[in-house]
Design an enzyme around this catalytic site. Structure first.
Site, short mmCIF file in Angstrom:
data_model
loop_
_atom_site.label_atom_id
_atom_site.label_comp_id
_atom_site.label_asym_id
_atom_site.label_seq_id
_atom_site.Cartn_x
_atom_site.Cartn_y
_atom_site.Cartn_z
N HIS A 1 1.81 4.37 -2.87
CA HIS A 1 1.86 5.83 -2.67
C HIS A 1 3.24 6.35 -3.06
O HIS A 1 3.37 7.40 -3.69
CB HIS A 1 1.63 6.17 -1.19
CG HIS A 1 0.18 6.15 -0.76
ND1 HIS A 1 -0.79 6.91 -1.38
CD2 HIS A 1 -0.45 5.50 0.25
CE1 HIS A 1 -1.96 6.70 -0.76
NE2 HIS A 1 -1.78 5.84 0.22
N GLU B 1 -4.65 7.61 -3.48
CA GLU B 1 -5.13 6.37 -2.88
C GLU B 1 -5.35 5.30 -3.95
O GLU B 1 -5.24 4.11 -3.67
CB GLU B 1 -6.42 6.67 -2.10
CG GLU B 1 -6.81 5.62 -1.07
CD GLU B 1 -5.81 5.41 0.06
OE1 GLU B 1 -4.91 6.24 0.26
OE2 GLU B 1 -5.93 4.39 0.75
N HIS C 1 0.83 -1.21 0.00
CA HIS C 1 0.00 0.00 0.00
C HIS C 1 0.87 1.26 0.00
O HIS C 1 0.77 2.11 -0.89
CB HIS C 1 -0.93 -0.02 1.23
CG HIS C 1 -1.86 1.13 1.30
ND1 HIS C 1 -3.18 1.04 0.95
CD2 HIS C 1 -1.67 2.43 1.68
CE1 HIS C 1 -3.76 2.23 1.10
NE2 HIS C 1 -2.86 3.09 1.55
N GLU C 2 1.75 1.36 0.99
CA GLU C 2 2.59 2.56 1.08
C GLU C 2 3.56 2.61 -0.11
O GLU C 2 3.88 3.69 -0.60
CB GLU C 2 3.36 2.58 2.41
CG GLU C 2 2.47 2.55 3.67
CD GLU C 2 1.38 3.61 3.72
OE1 GLU C 2 1.60 4.72 3.17
OE2 GLU C 2 0.31 3.35 4.31
ZN ZN Z 1 -3.27 5.21 1.64
#
Ligand code: ZN
Length: 505
Positions: A273, A299, A269-270
């Site tokens: 980003h 996101e 997830h990170e």
């Molecule tokens: Zn996020």
């Protein structure tokens, strides 16, 4: 270009750079606070951050900035600016107007209120005491309504707040999106809950060594094209990404000894980003354009890697054997198929951050409906605990036993972030829509995942989305890449197809 225009342009860019560099310093200080700064240094650190933020704020709202903005606003001058300068001016004007329209005393009062509210919220959550938090939340809502009056609004007051995080997003568009989600996701979640087959996921709760978890996290990040010369992975209580500049984008994860999949999913997830921030075009560096186009689009990148890639069958077809090599004891009797189903188990939960792909957007729908009603004066803060329970029952079929696991669970409202929550669902919708296009444009998308050539997918995302930074609006990027406006059908179809197969519906 006239000499004057050129001088003004250089002066403006120099001023913006000063603002940007203050923010760079603040970002490093925040990162350090989150990754193990000594406790005794925290109070002074908070003061340093406060002082630097005030300096940056002064620069953004200075007369110097005001003069530049009015100069570039003259049609003669604005018509001679290149697209990057035009967008850089646009972003500074947004900041300038946002703060200039609020009387200084009022703004100070709000900053103090929200910082107090965050610690009151912590106590209220810990002690399950909504009444303690209520007066603060009432004032925060009140302030936000007053800000909207000062900033102005079109059609619906809530639109002004949405626009802070997702430029161009409106209640009209979101209502249509959530209506669609309600009609198809609520029944899907209900069917899954009733399904005869339920995946077994106990084996995920065995003990997994922290260092070995880290080893696997680093390996996966490298495979997806995260540049370790422009970033690093650390541990923190809650995972986060700090984008200082494209050459320094740091991420964190959290290692739970009895829930190793959590750290892997957080890193993906990170990492998503971070890929966004690492791949913004160098021309935008030093301006306010050197960040993601919106919270929702940001996101979408994290959800793309975490869910669409990281929870896919083909991803684990490639990497499960690697994982088994790291944890031979724990996973020796677990088949790849069982593993895939376990990490995709759907279970309505009380807590948003623990939610699976299917029920996650229902949590957001609840927050969206409540925020919209609060800002428009259709519901009172005092009514929130009840409203929360009713909506949980209606959408997820479960009711929180107390407010700590209900209306008090998220920090967002204590910090005054109204209008932020929809970004999460927008991110999910964008990610599925982009996935649909990626599969058409990238030859053999599935075999790239199967062969571990994830960097080719990263390159596509960088070229189509990342490099633009904030130069374009999220809707413009989406239109340019997918040829369509936001369309929730792709996400709903993706969820239905994936979960009907897993749950044999
Ligand atoms: Zn996020």
């Amino acid at each position: 270009m006239s000499e004057e225009l050129n001088d003004r342009k250089n002066g403006f860019l120099e001023l913006v750079k000063r603002i940007r560099y203050h923010n760079d310093a603040i970002a490093v200080l925040h990162w350090d606070l989150g990754t193990g700064a000594p406790r005794k240094g925290v109070p002074q650190r908070a003061e340093v951050i406060g002082m630097l933020s005030a300096e940056a704020f002064k620069l953004s709202t200075s007369d110097e900035m005001g003069n530049y903005l009015s100069y570039f606003n003259e049609p003669d001058n604005s018509s001679r600016l290149d697209p990057i300068m035009k967008a850089a001016v646009r972003e500074c004007r947004k900041e300038y107007d946002k703060y200039k329209k609020i009387p200084e005393e009022m703004y100070k009062g709000y900053v103090i209120l929200t910082s107090e509210a965050e610690s009151v919220w912590e106590d209220a959550k810990k002690n399950n005491d909504f009444e303690l938090f209520k007066p603060y939340l009432e004032k925060i809502v009140d302030y936000n309504v007053q800000f909207i009056e000062l900033w102005g609004y079109k059609e619906n007051k809530y639109n002004t707040l949405l626009d802070l995080y997702e430029p161009g997003m409106t209640v009209e568009k979101l209502d249509a999106i959530f209506t669609e989600l309600r009609s198809r996701i609520v029944p899907l979640a209900a069917k899954i809950k009733e399904a005869a087959y339920q995946p077994e996921d106990q084996f995920l709760k065995q003990y997994f060594d922290r260092l070995k978890q880290e080893e696997f996290n680093l390996y996966i990040l490298g495979r997806m094209g995260y540049d370790f010369d422009a970033g690093r992975l650390d541990e923190s209580e809650h995972p986060f990404t700090t984008g200082i500049n494209p050459g320094d984008v740091r991420i964190t994860t959290h290692y739970y000894p009895n829930n190793f999949i959590s750290s892997v999913m957080s890193s993906l997830h990170e990492g998503g980003h971070a890929l966004y921030e690492q791949n913004i075009c160098a021309d935008l560096n030093g301006t306010l354009l050197c960040e993601g186009a919106s919270m929702g689009l940001h996101e979408s990148q994290s959800r793309f890697w975490e869910n669409i890639i990281g929870r896919s069958r083909s991803f684990w077809q490639k990497y499960y054997s690697e994982l088994q090599k790291v944890f031979p004891e724990q996973l020796k009797d677990v088949s790849q198929d069982d593993f895939y189903k376990a990490i995709n188990k759907v279970k309505p939960s009380l807590i948003r951050i623990e939610a699976d792909e299917v029920t996650y957007n229902l949590h957001i729908m609840i927050r969206y409906e409540i925020e919209k009603a609060l800002i428009n004066g259709e519901i009172k803060v005092a009514d929130l605990p009840e409203a929360w329970k009713e909506k949980m029952k209606e959408y997820l079929g479960i009711v929180p036993p107390d407010d700590s696991k209900g209306v008090l669970q998220d920090v967002h409202w204590a910090g005054g972030s109204f209008g932020y929550f929809p970004s999460y669902t927008l991110g999910n919708i964008y990610s599925a829509q982009l996935y649909n296009t990626a599969r058409k444009e990238i030859k053999d998308f599935d075999s790239l995942v199967l062969n571990g050539e994830l960097f080719k997918i990263k390159e596509w995302l960088a070229e189509k989305i990342h490099k633009h930074g904030k130069l374009l609006k999220p809707s413009e990027i989406l239109m340019q890449v997918t040829g369509e406006e936001i369309n929730p059908e792709y996400m709903i179809d993706y969820l239905e197809n994936k979960y009907k197969e897993i749950y044999k519906l």
